[in-house]
Design an enzyme around this catalytic site. Sequence first.
Site, mmCIF file in Angstrom:
data_model
loop_
_atom_site.group_PDB
_atom_site.id
_atom_site.type_symbol
_atom_site.label_atom_id
_atom_site.label_comp_id
_atom_site.label_asym_id
_atom_site.label_seq_id
_atom_site.Cartn_x
_atom_site.Cartn_y
_atom_site.Cartn_z
ATOM 1 N N ASN A 15 1.865 -0.726 -0.700
ATOM 2 C CA ASN A 15 1.525 -1.621 -2.242
ATOM 3 C C ASN A 15 0.414 -2.396 -1.983
ATOM 4 O OD1 ASN A 15 1.992 -4.128 -3.656
ATOM 5 N ND2 ASN A 15 3.283 -4.593 -1.887
ATOM 6 N N LYS A 17 -1.069 -4.259 -3.163
ATOM 7 C CA LYS A 17 -0.356 -6.499 -3.661
ATOM 8 C C LYS A 17 -2.249 -6.577 -4.652
ATOM 9 C CE LYS A 17 2.152 -6.896 0.662
ATOM 10 N NZ LYS A 17 2.718 -7.326 1.722
ATOM 11 N N HIS A 107 9.770 -8.299 -5.034
ATOM 12 C CA HIS A 107 9.013 -7.955 -3.120
ATOM 13 C C HIS A 107 9.200 -9.717 -2.691
ATOM 14 C CE1 HIS A 107 6.185 -8.193 -0.717
ATOM 15 N NE2 HIS A 107 6.018 -7.064 0.033
ATOM 16 N N GLU A 109 7.237 -10.972 -1.687
ATOM 17 C CA GLU A 109 6.460 -12.284 -2.100
ATOM 18 C C GLU A 109 6.445 -12.791 -3.346
ATOM 19 O OE1 GLU A 109 2.864 -9.847 -1.287
ATOM 20 O OE2 GLU A 109 3.583 -9.742 0.705
ATOM 21 N N GLU A 177 13.108 -4.929 4.067
ATOM 22 C CA GLU A 177 11.759 -5.733 4.602
ATOM 23 C C GLU A 177 11.807 -7.460 4.550
ATOM 24 O OE1 GLU A 177 7.334 -4.156 2.354
ATOM 25 O OE2 GLU A 177 8.310 -5.522 1.297
ATOM 26 N N GLY A 183 2.676 -8.544 7.020
ATOM 27 C CA GLY A 183 2.018 -9.348 7.168
ATOM 28 C C GLY A 183 1.711 -10.274 9.257
ATOM 29 N N SER A 223 4.918 -4.785 8.080
ATOM 30 C CA SER A 223 3.528 -4.298 9.371
ATOM 31 C C SER A 223 3.842 -3.093 9.511
ATOM 32 C CB SER A 223 4.184 -4.999 10.761
ATOM 33 O OG SER A 223 3.690 -6.465 10.760
HETATM 34 P P1 13P Z 1 2.553 -5.302 5.406
HETATM 35 O O1 13P Z 1 2.601 -4.051 5.912
HETATM 36 O O2 13P Z 1 0.978 -5.644 5.384
HETATM 37 O O3 13P Z 1 3.550 -6.220 6.719
HETATM 38 O O4 13P Z 1 3.535 -5.171 4.226
HETATM 39 C C1 13P Z 1 4.344 -5.278 3.656
HETATM 40 C C2 13P Z 1 4.859 -5.063 2.540
HETATM 41 O O5 13P Z 1 5.110 -6.567 1.550
HETATM 42 C C3 13P Z 1 4.618 -3.802 1.461
HETATM 43 O O6 13P Z 1 5.672 -4.445 0.678
#
Ligand code: 13P
Length: 265
Positions: A15, A17, A107, A109, A177, A183, A223
Amino acid sequence: MEPVTTLRTPFIAGNWKMNLDHLQSIAFVQKLAWALKDAQHDYSAVEVAVFPPFTDLRSVQTLVSADKLELGYGAQDLSQHDSGAYTGEISGAFLAKLECSYVIIGHSERRTLHDETDEVVAAKTAAALRHGIVPVVCVGETAEDLEKHGASAVPVAQLTRVLESVPADAEIVVAYEPVWAIGSGQAATPEQAETVCAALRDTLRPALGEEFASRTRILYGGSVKAANIASFMRQANVDGALVGGASLDVDEFSSIARFQKHVGI
Ligand code: 13P
């Protein structure tokens, strides 16, 4: 009896983003395809897909089609509506025309920054299926949820709501997740991931049947990096990873995709 995991092809999904413009996406996908080709990656053994921003998708489609790449791709969101007065929204019909195999839905976010409720996530899942696109449905608890309700309660409730709009013959992918692991550099432990992924599979079973539960892939995200992917992939109910930050580095992401080559798996 064969272990049920043999039914599910491992899936490594990146992803991006809001990173990489369409020119950068072309360079990135070329490099990734070369890296995996060099490593003689077998896409039928481990499926790999990237999820670029909307504005990159046409470029990625053109490249994948021209070079006959086995790399998959998808979008990071879609509208619950198919067309009409929804300024700024993207229809699943448009994504289907771009030959997107997948779309990420719900997601954390989007749930947090765009107030996406479980109802919206369910409607978007139905929209993806209407257009023949496999939804990658994201669920996960916040640190506060974890403290108050334990790890599984919130993701299970989120998934239960979505399953109401999924027929038993559909294909979906579920991504667990934990919000606190995204992150943060602080991944869940493999045991934590396995506990929740097993609870999610147990949720699929009564809702849509044994066949659906045993063939549906459940990913872990938060992560993930080359150094920890093997420990997640050893878990019986973890079928792959949804990778954020580490998917923006060709070497790191291709190493994640080649987790089977890592020591001990
Ligand atoms: P990270 O791998 O940067 O922690 O992000 C995970 C994520 O949100 C994938 O959709």
